[in-house]
Design an enzyme around this catalytic site. Structure first.
Site, PDB file in Angstrom:
ATOM      1  N   HIS B 156       0.842  -1.211   0.000  1.00 37.51           N
ATOM      2  CA  HIS B 156       0.000   0.000   0.000  1.00 37.51           C
ATOM      3  C   HIS B 156       0.874   1.257   0.000  1.00 37.51           C
ATOM      4  O   HIS B 156       0.449   2.297   0.502  1.00 37.51           O
ATOM      5  CB  HIS B 156      -0.914   0.054   1.228  1.00 37.51           C
ATOM      6  CG  HIS B 156      -1.769  -1.152   1.430  1.00 37.51           C
ATOM      7  ND1 HIS B 156      -3.056  -1.244   0.965  1.00 37.51           N
ATOM      8  CD2 HIS B 156      -1.518  -2.332   2.046  1.00 37.51           C
ATOM      9  CE1 HIS B 156      -3.578  -2.413   1.312  1.00 37.51           C
ATOM     10  NE2 HIS B 156      -2.657  -3.095   1.952  1.00 37.51           N
ATOM     11  N   SER B 279      15.331  21.618 -17.521  1.00 35.77           N
ATOM     12  CA  SER B 279      14.088  22.347 -17.740  1.00 35.77           C
ATOM     13  C   SER B 279      14.393  23.639 -18.464  1.00 35.77           C
ATOM     14  O   SER B 279      15.442  24.243 -18.256  1.00 35.77           O
ATOM     15  CB  SER B 279      13.448  22.663 -16.385  1.00 35.77           C
ATOM     16  OG  SER B 279      12.607  23.781 -16.487  1.00 35.77           O
ATOM     17  N   LYS B 285      16.780  22.008 -12.283  1.00 32.91           N
ATOM     18  CA  LYS B 285      16.087  20.721 -12.296  1.00 32.91           C
ATOM     19  C   LYS B 285      16.771  19.695 -13.189  1.00 32.91           C
ATOM     20  O   LYS B 285      17.298  20.010 -14.246  1.00 32.91           O
ATOM     21  CB  LYS B 285      14.646  20.906 -12.776  1.00 32.91           C
ATOM     22  CG  LYS B 285      13.772  21.600 -11.739  1.00 32.91           C
ATOM     23  CD  LYS B 285      12.325  21.471 -12.111  1.00 32.91           C
ATOM     24  CE  LYS B 285      11.917  20.023 -12.025  1.00 32.91           C
ATOM     25  NZ  LYS B 285      10.518  19.837 -12.447  1.00 32.91           N
ATOM     26  N   GLU B 292       9.840   8.419 -17.261  1.00 30.74           N
ATOM     27  CA  GLU B 292       8.447   8.828 -17.475  1.00 30.74           C
ATOM     28  C   GLU B 292       7.926   8.295 -18.807  1.00 30.74           C
ATOM     29  O   GLU B 292       6.775   7.866 -18.910  1.00 30.74           O
ATOM     30  CB  GLU B 292       8.341  10.354 -17.443  1.00 30.74           C
ATOM     31  CG  GLU B 292       8.684  10.956 -16.079  1.00 30.74           C
ATOM     32  CD  GLU B 292       8.720  12.471 -16.144  1.00 30.74           C
ATOM     33  OE1 GLU B 292       9.798  13.028 -16.481  1.00 30.74           O
ATOM     34  OE2 GLU B 292       7.677  13.100 -15.873  1.00 30.74           O
TER      35      GLU B 292
END
Lengths: 396, 396, 396, 396
Positions: B156, B279, B285, B292
Site C-alpha cells: 500500500h 528544464s 532541475k 516517465e
C-alpha cells in the site's frame, strides 16, 4: 445494497462497503480453493513444528467442514466478512476456537488470495478447455455429416474459389483447437506457488517449507524471489483473459458466418425452432439470437482484458489494494467464455446446411483451370488465366 | 502526402491512396522476408516441375539482388507499388523479364503476406527477447553491486517489512525473465507455414509441396486446413502484442519505482546527468524523462492490442482487406517495446542507490520478531505480535 | 445459477438462459422507467383513439401498482420473464386481464427498451452530477480551511515552483466541475424520444403521435428518421461511459496524489483512522485502501468503454440482439462512478495537511526571482536566471 | 532511424533519441499554431512592458517568416531540435539574434505546447466537421436520387418490415449529423487559454495578461486556476478521439451495410469499377476494399482512445513527460477519421441501388396490415396479427 451515498450511514460503514466492494459475492467461488490452500499451509506448519498435530487436525477438519457447508448452501460470505479469507477465518475460530487463528502464522492475505486464485484459475481453464474440445467435436461432426456439400470460398465476401462445408468447419475446428492449446499454455503464469511470500517480502523469522506446499497444491514451481509474487499479480489473470478473448473471438466469427448463412438472401443453413427466438410483433420471424449474443461476446472479454491490464499499469512494486479489482474482470471473462463455448457446442448440432440453396458459379473454377493449363501447356499463369476468362465470357 | 480530401485528385487515385494506406512505408521492413519466402516458393515450384531451373535461378538471383539493393537504400517501395509484394513483382519483371511473373503460380497475396509477416515476427521477437535478457542482466548487475543495501518493503506504499536492493532488483528480473519466456512462447502462432493456402482455399489444380517450403523457411508445421490460414490472421499478431504489453508493463512499473525513488522526498537513488533532462525555465532541475516515457509506454501497446483484436472481431471467415490494418499496431508495438527495453538496459546501469538516505524503522521488524517469539515460546501469532508492538510503543 | 454446461438441461432451456443472460437481474433498475414510458405510450394511444379510456386507465393503474410493488420488494424479474418488459407484460395481464396486452400496439421491445434506458440514463447522470458537485464542495472546503499551507509545485515529480493547498485543491475542483459539465452535456444523445419507431421502421398503418410521448416523457426532441433510432443505440451509452471515465480518471489522479502525500517519505497528509484499513499481520499499519481502490477504478470504466464501443462496431444497420450486451458495462460504470464520487466527497473531509512536514527549498523561488530581475533590470530571462542560480549556489 | 539498441551510440545520444521520440516528425503540423501562439504571447509581453516594441516586431516578423518557410518546405524539424518549440526557438535566434530568446519570458514548454495543440485541435475538428457534412450531403443525394426504391427493413439481419433507400440513407445521415455535432461540442475542452500557466503554477513575479492572449487566440475562456491546466491535459484529446470513434464507427457500420449489399447473394448495389479493386489471381473479381478499410478503421481509433486514456491514468498532478505520448494517438485518429470521411463522401456517389434485385415478401407487410385491422375493427393487436398470418399462410 443501498448505494454508498445514501444518507445516514456512518463513515466507517461506508468505507467498509466501498473497500469490500463486491468481494463477498465474487469470492464464493474461491471457498474450496482457499480451504485447500489453507490445509496445505497448516500441514506444512505442522511438519516444521510450528503447529501442533492436534491443532492441525482441528484446523483441517474445520476447514473441510466449512467447505462442505458452503457447497451445501448452509452459509455464504457476508459483507462484514469482507472476503473469503475473513469469512473462513471467523467461522473457523467460531468452530474450533482460538486454535483456528494459528493457521495464519507465516501467511498474509496477499499470498493467501493468490494461492486460492491460482488454484481456481487452473481448474477454470481446464474446464473451458474441455468445453472447447466439445465445440471442436461438434464441428467435426458437422464436417462428417455434411462436409461434402460444396460452399463458395469467399474473399472480401465475394465468391472466389470452391470450398466445402468440411473445409469451412475444419478451419474453425483448427482455430478452436489452437485456442484451447493457448488457454492451457496460459496456465503457466498461474502455476507457481505463492505461499511463503507472505505480504511480499517472505515470512522472516520462520523457516517455512515452500516446496512442501508446492507439492501439496500441485504447482509447477515455487515462485522466486518473494518480491516477484506481488509484482506478477495480474499477469496470470491477463494471460488467461487474453486467451479467452481469442477463443471467444473465434466463436464470434463462427457466429458471424452462421448469422450470414441464415439470412434470407443466403439461406445456406436452417436452424431448429428451439434455437431461434420469436419476435413480439412479427410472429413469422425466427431470429438467431444465440449467435448474435456470441458474436458480441468478445467485446466484453476485450473490455475485461483492457481493465485487467490497466489495473496494474504504473503501480509501484509491492502489494496495492488496487489488485483486488482484478477478480471481477477475470470471473466475468471466465463465465462468459464458458457459457459461449457451451452454447456453441450445442447449437452447432442443430445447424443444417441446405445444399439446394448453395450454388457455385463457373467463375469459381477459373483459377483451378488456369492452373491446370499452366501444368499441361506450360503457359505463364496470367496467359492461362486470360484464356480461361475469355472462354467463360463467351459462355455467358 | 496531400490529404485525401484535397481537391482535384481523380477518384481512382484517391481510392488507390486510401486503400494502399501506409503500406508502402510500413512494408519496408518486410522486404528481406518477402524475398526469402518468394525464393522458397520458387524452389518448391521447381522441384514440382512447375518452374524451369533456368527461370528459378533467374528469379532467385533477381530477388536477392533486389533485397541487397533495398538494404543499400537504392530503392524504396512507392505508393504506386501499393505494398512490398507489388514493389518486388514489378522490379523483378523489369530486371529479368516476364519470367519474373512465374513465381506467382500457386500463390496469392493472402498467403504471401502472411509468410513474410510470420518470418519477420519470429525475427523481431527473437531480437526483443535478446534485449530483454540485457535488462535482466542490468538488474542482476545492480543486485550484485548494491544488493546488500536495505530497502523498506512496501505494501500500500507504506513501509511493511525489511527488503533490500537485491530483492527489489531480482523481483523485477524474475518478471522480465518471465516476460521473455512468454514472448518466445507467443511465436508458436506465427510458426506455421501459410504457403500453399493461396487465397485461403488452396491452389486447386496444382500439386504444391507445402512441406518443402516449410522446411526451407524453418516453420514448425504446415498450417492445416487451408481455410484456417486466413481465419488465424491477427491471432499471432495479437499474441505477440499481448506479451509485449506485459513486458513493457513490467518495464513501466520498474520506471514508476525509479521515478518515486528519485523524488526529493525519497531520494533513494541518484541518476547520472546524461540520463536526466533539464528544464527550459528551471535550470536547477534534472528530470527523469526517460523513466516517465517508459512508464507511459504500456498505454501505447495496450491501445495497439485493442486495435488488433478489434480489427478481426466479428469478421466472417475468409480474407478481408480489413486485415491490412493489423500491420500498423504490430510494428508500432514492436518498435516501442524494443526501444523501451534497450533504453532500460542502459539506464539501469546508471542507477545508484543512496544508502545514506534509506532508513528502516523498527516497526518493520515487528512481524519478524513476533514470528521468532511464536517459534521460541509457542505463543499464537497475534499474542506475540501484541507483545512486540507494546515494546515498540514503549521505546518511542 | 447452474452454469449452462451442466448436464441434463434441455436445449431450449439452455437457449433461454443464455439469451436472457443477466437481464433479469440488470433490468431491476429499469422497472420505474419502463412503467413511465408505457404509461406515456398508453395515454398517447388513447388520444389517438387506439385505446379506450377504460383500458387506458386500467393499464396505467396496473402499471403504477406494479412499480410500487417492485419498489416495495414484493416481486422481482424472473429468469422466465427474460427482461423487464416481459416481466411487466406478464404481470399486467395477470392483474387486469387481456386489456394489458393492448398497450403494445405500435410498439416493439426495440423502442420500448430504449425509452426506459434513456429515461434511466438521464436520471442516473443527474444523480452523479450532484455527487460530483459534492466532491467539488469538499475540495473547496479543504481550500478554505487549509488553503494557505504552501506546497511544492511539482513537474516530473520534482519540486519546481511554489504552490499551495488552495491551488492544489482548486485545480482538482476545476477539473471535476468540468467533468460534471461534460456528463450533463452527454445526456444530449439520450434526450431523444425513440417511441414510435417500433422495431426500427416505424409503426406502419398507425397514426402515432410521437410528439405526445416526447412531451410526456420530457425528451428534448423526437428522434428522426425512425431508422436512426436503432442505429444510434450504444452511442448515448458510450458517451456517458466516456464522461464517467474522465470523471473517475480525475478522481483516480486525486487519489494518486493523496496516496503519495500519505507515504512516510512525504507525510504531507494525515487521514483519520476510520478511513484507513489495518493489516492482518502488521497491526501498526494504517493503509489508504479507499484511495487505492479509487485510483484503479478508471481501469474498470475504460474497460467498459471499450466493451460498449466494440459491441456495436461493424454491425449492419437495424436491431441486433448484440445490443442487449450494452446494459452491463453501462450499469457497471454508473454504479462504480457513483460509489467513487460519493466516497471521495466524504473521504476528502478527513484529509488534513501537515504543514510541519512540508518544506519548500529556496530553489523553488528561483524562477520567480529571475522574473523579478527581468522586470526590474530588463535583463533577458536566461541571464537573470543565471545570476539567481549563482547566488543560490553560493548560499549552499 | 537507426534503432536505439544499435551499438556504438553514446548514452546521451540514445537518451535524446528516446526522449525526443517521434516528436520531430509529429510536430510538423504544429508549426503554424506554435507561431500564432508565440506571436500572441510576444504582443502581450509588449503591452505589459516586458518586451520592447522593437524586439516584439522582430520576433513576430521572424516567426512569420519561419512559418512561411516551413510551409514552403524550406526547413523541417530535426531530431536535435527535439520538438517544434526547440526548432522555432533555435531558428528564431539564428535569424534575429538573442532577442529571439525574450519571447520565452513567462512561458514554459508546458503551456506552450498546450496552446499550439489546442489551436490545432480546433482547426482539425472544424475540418473534419466539414468533411462529415459532405458525407451527409452524399447520403442526402442518394436519398434524393434513389430514395423511392424499397428495401427490406431488417432486424436480426432477418427481413422485418418494409423500408426504403431513403429511410436507410437518412438514418445514417442523421447519425453522421449527430457525430458532427458531438465533434464540434468536444472542442469545448480545447477552447481554454493555457498561456500564463507556465510550468503549471503560473508565472510568479510577472504580471501577465492572460485575457489578452485569450482574445488574440480566440479561446472561449482563460483556464483557471493555473494548476488545472496540466491536470486537464489529455481530456481534450480523449474527448475528440472519442467523438471520432463514434463518427468513424458510424462510417464503419455504413460500410458494413454496403459490403453486405454488394455480395453476390444480396446484389442490392453496384459499385463503379474505379472504386473496386481487382484480385491478383482471380481477375473476374471486383472487391469493395474501400469499404472494408473503412469498416475496420474504428478499431484504430478505439485503440487510440484507450491509449490516450491510459497515458494520464493514475498520474499524480503536475506535468509529466508521459503527456508527450498523447500526440501520436491524437494525430493518428484525426488523420484516419479525415481520410475515412473524405473517401466515403466520394464513394457514396458511386453507389447504385439495383431495384431489380430487391424483393420484399408479403410477410413484411403483416404487421402493417394487422395494425390496420386493429384500427378498423378494434381487434387486439395479437388477434389481428393471427388473422393476417393465417391469410398469408393460405396464400403460400
Amino acid at each position: 445494497m443501498a448505494r454508498l451515498w445514501d444518507k445516514g450511514i456512518p463513515l466507517d460503514e461506508r468505507i467498509l462497503r466501498f473497500t469490500a466492494g463486491e468481494d463477498h459475492r465474487l469470492d464464493a467461488r474461491l471457498v474450496p480453493y482457499d480451504v485447500r490452500a489453507s490445509i496445505a499451509h497448516a500441514r506444512m506448519l505442522e511438519t516444521r513444528g510450528l503447529l501442533s498435530a492436534e491443532n492441525c487436525a482441528a484446523i483441517c477438519a474445520g476447514l473441510e467442514a466449512l467447505a462442505a457447508g458452503h457447497a451445501a448452501g448452509e452459509w455464504a460470505i457476508e459483507l462484514d466478512d469482507e472476503d473469503v479469507h475473513g469469512a473462513l477465518e471467523r467461522r473457523l475460530i467460531e468452530k474450533i476456537g482460538a486454535a483456528g487463528g494459528r493457521v495464519h502464522l507465516g501467511r498474509s492475505r496477499n499470498d493467501q488470495v493468490l494461492a486460492a486464485l491460482r488454484l481456481y484459475l487452473k481448474d477454470a481453464v481446464g474446464g473451458i478447455a474441455q468445453i472447447t474440445a466439445r465445440v471442436v467435436d461438434s464441428l467435426a461432426a458437422l464436417a462428417d455429416k455434411q462436409g461434402q456439400i460444396r460452399l463458395p470460398g469467399y474473399t472480401h465476401m465475394q465468391p472466389a474459389m470452391p470450398s466445402s462445408v468440411a473445409l469451412w468447419a475444419r478451419g474453425f475446428a483448427a482455430e478452436l483447437a489452437d485456442d484451447r492449446a493457448g488457454l492451457l499454455a496460459a496456465v503457466r503464469r498461474a502455476d507457481l506457488n505463492p505461499l511463503g511470500s507472505a505480504a511480499g517480502y517472505g515470512a522472516l523469522g520462520l523457516d517455512l517449507d515452500r516446496e512442501h506446499t508446492r507439492v501439496a497444491l500441485g504447482f509447477a514451481a515455487v515462485q522466486e524471489p518473494v518480491t516477484a509474487v506481488q509484482l506478477s499479480r495480474g499477469k496470470a489473470e491477463a494471460s488467461v483473459i487474453f486467451e479467452l478473448a481469442l477463443l471467444v473471438g473465434d466463436l464470434g466469427r463462427l457466429a458471424s458466418d452462421l448469422i450470414l448463412f441464415y439470412t434470407d438472401e443466403y439461406a445456406f443453413v436452417s436452424l431448429p425452432d428451439e434455437m431461434t427466438t420469436g419476435s413480439s410483433i412479427m410472429p413469422q420471424k425466427r431470429n438467431p439470437d444465440v449467435f448474435e449474443l456470441v458474436r458480441s461476446a468478445p467485446a466484453t472479454i476485450q473490455g475485461a482484458l483492457m481493465e485487467s491490464l490497466a489495473i496494474t499499469a504504473k503501480l509501484t512494486s509491492g502489494y496495492h489494494r488496487d489488485l483486488q479489482r482484478l477478480k471481477a474482470p477475470l470471473f466475468r471473462s471466465i463465465d462468459l467464455a464458458e457459457d459461449c463455448a457451451a452454447i456453441m457446442a450445442h447449437a452447432l448440432r442443430g445447424v443444417q446446411f441446405r445444399a439446394e440453396n448453395i450454388e457455385l458459379g463457373d467463375e469459381l473454377y477459373a483459377a483451378e483451370r488456369a492452373n491446370e493449363l499452366v501444368v499441361k501447356e506450360g503457359l505463364p499463369f496470367r496467359d492461362a488465366y486470360r484464356k480461361i476468362a475469355a472462354a467463360l465470357a463467351k459462355k455467358k
